[in-house]
Design an enzyme around this catalytic site. Structure first.
Site, short mmCIF file in Angstrom:
data_model
loop_
_atom_site.label_atom_id
_atom_site.label_comp_id
_atom_site.label_asym_id
_atom_site.label_seq_id
_atom_site.Cartn_x
_atom_site.Cartn_y
_atom_site.Cartn_z
CG ASP A 2 23.56 38.61 24.41
OD1 ASP A 2 22.44 38.87 24.89
OD2 ASP A 2 24.63 38.91 24.96
CG ASN A 4 16.73 39.05 21.32
OD1 ASN A 4 17.43 39.15 20.32
ND2 ASN A 4 16.12 37.93 21.66
CG HIS A 19 12.88 38.37 23.97
ND1 HIS A 19 14.25 38.17 23.94
CD2 HIS A 19 12.59 38.75 25.25
CE1 HIS A 19 14.76 38.40 25.16
NE2 HIS A 19 13.76 38.77 25.96
CB SER A 47 20.75 30.33 29.86
OG SER A 47 20.47 31.37 30.78
CG LEU A 113 20.34 23.50 9.00
CD1 LEU A 113 20.89 24.75 8.35
CD2 LEU A 113 19.46 23.89 10.17
C1 IPE Z 1 18.69 37.47 24.01
O1 IPE Z 1 18.99 38.71 24.21
C2 IPE Z 1 18.38 36.30 24.43
C3 IPE Z 1 17.84 35.64 25.59
C4 IPE Z 1 18.54 35.45 26.66
C5 IPE Z 1 16.48 35.12 25.51
P1 IPE Z 1 19.02 39.45 25.59
O2 IPE Z 1 17.61 39.52 26.12
O3 IPE Z 1 20.01 38.83 26.50
O4 IPE Z 1 19.48 40.89 25.12
P2 IPE Z 1 20.35 41.95 25.95
O5 IPE Z 1 21.60 41.26 26.37
O6 IPE Z 1 19.52 42.39 27.10
O7 IPE Z 1 20.59 43.03 24.95
MG MG Z 2 22.00 39.30 26.89
#
Ligand code: IPE
Ligand code: MG
Length: 218
Positions: A2, A4, A19, A47, A113
């Protein structure tokens, strides 16, 4: 994985750039996990709720997964990484579905892994699917057990996580591995995912080793 979006916003970049940097962090973290002798690593990439994001962001994530499968994951395969995906596959483009299946087949003999990538995954959705499957197969109520239900989850061979790391300072599970995390330890890192790497992984593992696990027993 989380943070990005916030990582990108703090640099005046587009969310797609965030991303992209997140994909680089994934590669870095998998390599660090190999070095630290981690045997199994599951990451939450997309998700069941993430479809609610703007269509161009969703598209950028789908494109990025395809690019990652083509450019990053084959290199990791040479380092002994077996990659498997879990979650729904019926809502993603056919070409992506095929690339996922090919990578899974090609890396199946690897054992250094085990990388599990949750994509179009939701913990509640997989429990609903497992329940549906029990009913469809006519399983009798007295035969419903933790084992029969767990065998119908999205990735039945995925080990229960010992440690769940959430980045970006948020302290919630957000529908990740609800069943499997029953006795997981949690570490919340302030780092935005694109800045995550070996140092952060090592720190989380060290924190984990300081925890006492009793699994409900004395
Ligand atoms: C990552 O980060 C991941 C995905 C859900 C693809 P976010 O896109 O949720 O980043 P924030 O929460 O807006 O900073
Ligand atoms: Mg997020």
């Amino acid at each position: 994985m989380d943070g990005n979006g916030r990582w990108a916003a703090s640099r005046g970049l587009s969310v797609a750039e965030g991303h992209r940097e997140g994909a680089r962090a994934l590669r870095r973290t998998v390599e660090a996990a190999i070095d630290l002798d981690v045997r199994s690593l599951a990451v939450y990439a997309f998700s069941t709720e993430n479809w609610a994001r703007p269509p161009d962001e969703v598209e950028s994530i789908l494109d990025l997964l395809e690019e990652t499968i083509e450019r990053e994951l084959p290199d990791l395969a040479h380092q002994g990484v077996r990659t498997r995906f879990f979650g729904r596959r019926d809502r993603i483009p056919q070409a992506l579905r095929e690339k996922m299946a090919t990578l899974e087949a090609e890396t199946a003999p690897n054992d250094r892994l085990h990388l599990w990538i949750a994509f179009d995954y939701g913990g509640r959705a997989e429990l609903v699917e497992a329940a549906r499957s029990l009913v469809e197969d006519g399983i009798r109520p007295e035969d419903v057990s933790e084992e029969t239900l767990a065998a119908r989850l999205s990735a039945p061979k995925l080990p229960d996580p010992d440690l769940v790391i959430r980045t970006s300072g948020e302290q919630r599970l957000s529908n990740f591995l609800l069943w499997q995390s029953a006795y997981a330890e949690f570490v919340f890192a302030e780092t935005y995912w694109p800045d995550f790497g070996e140092d952060e992984l090592r720190a989380a593992l060290e924190e984990y080793t300081r925890r006492g696990r009793r699994f409900g027993a004395r």
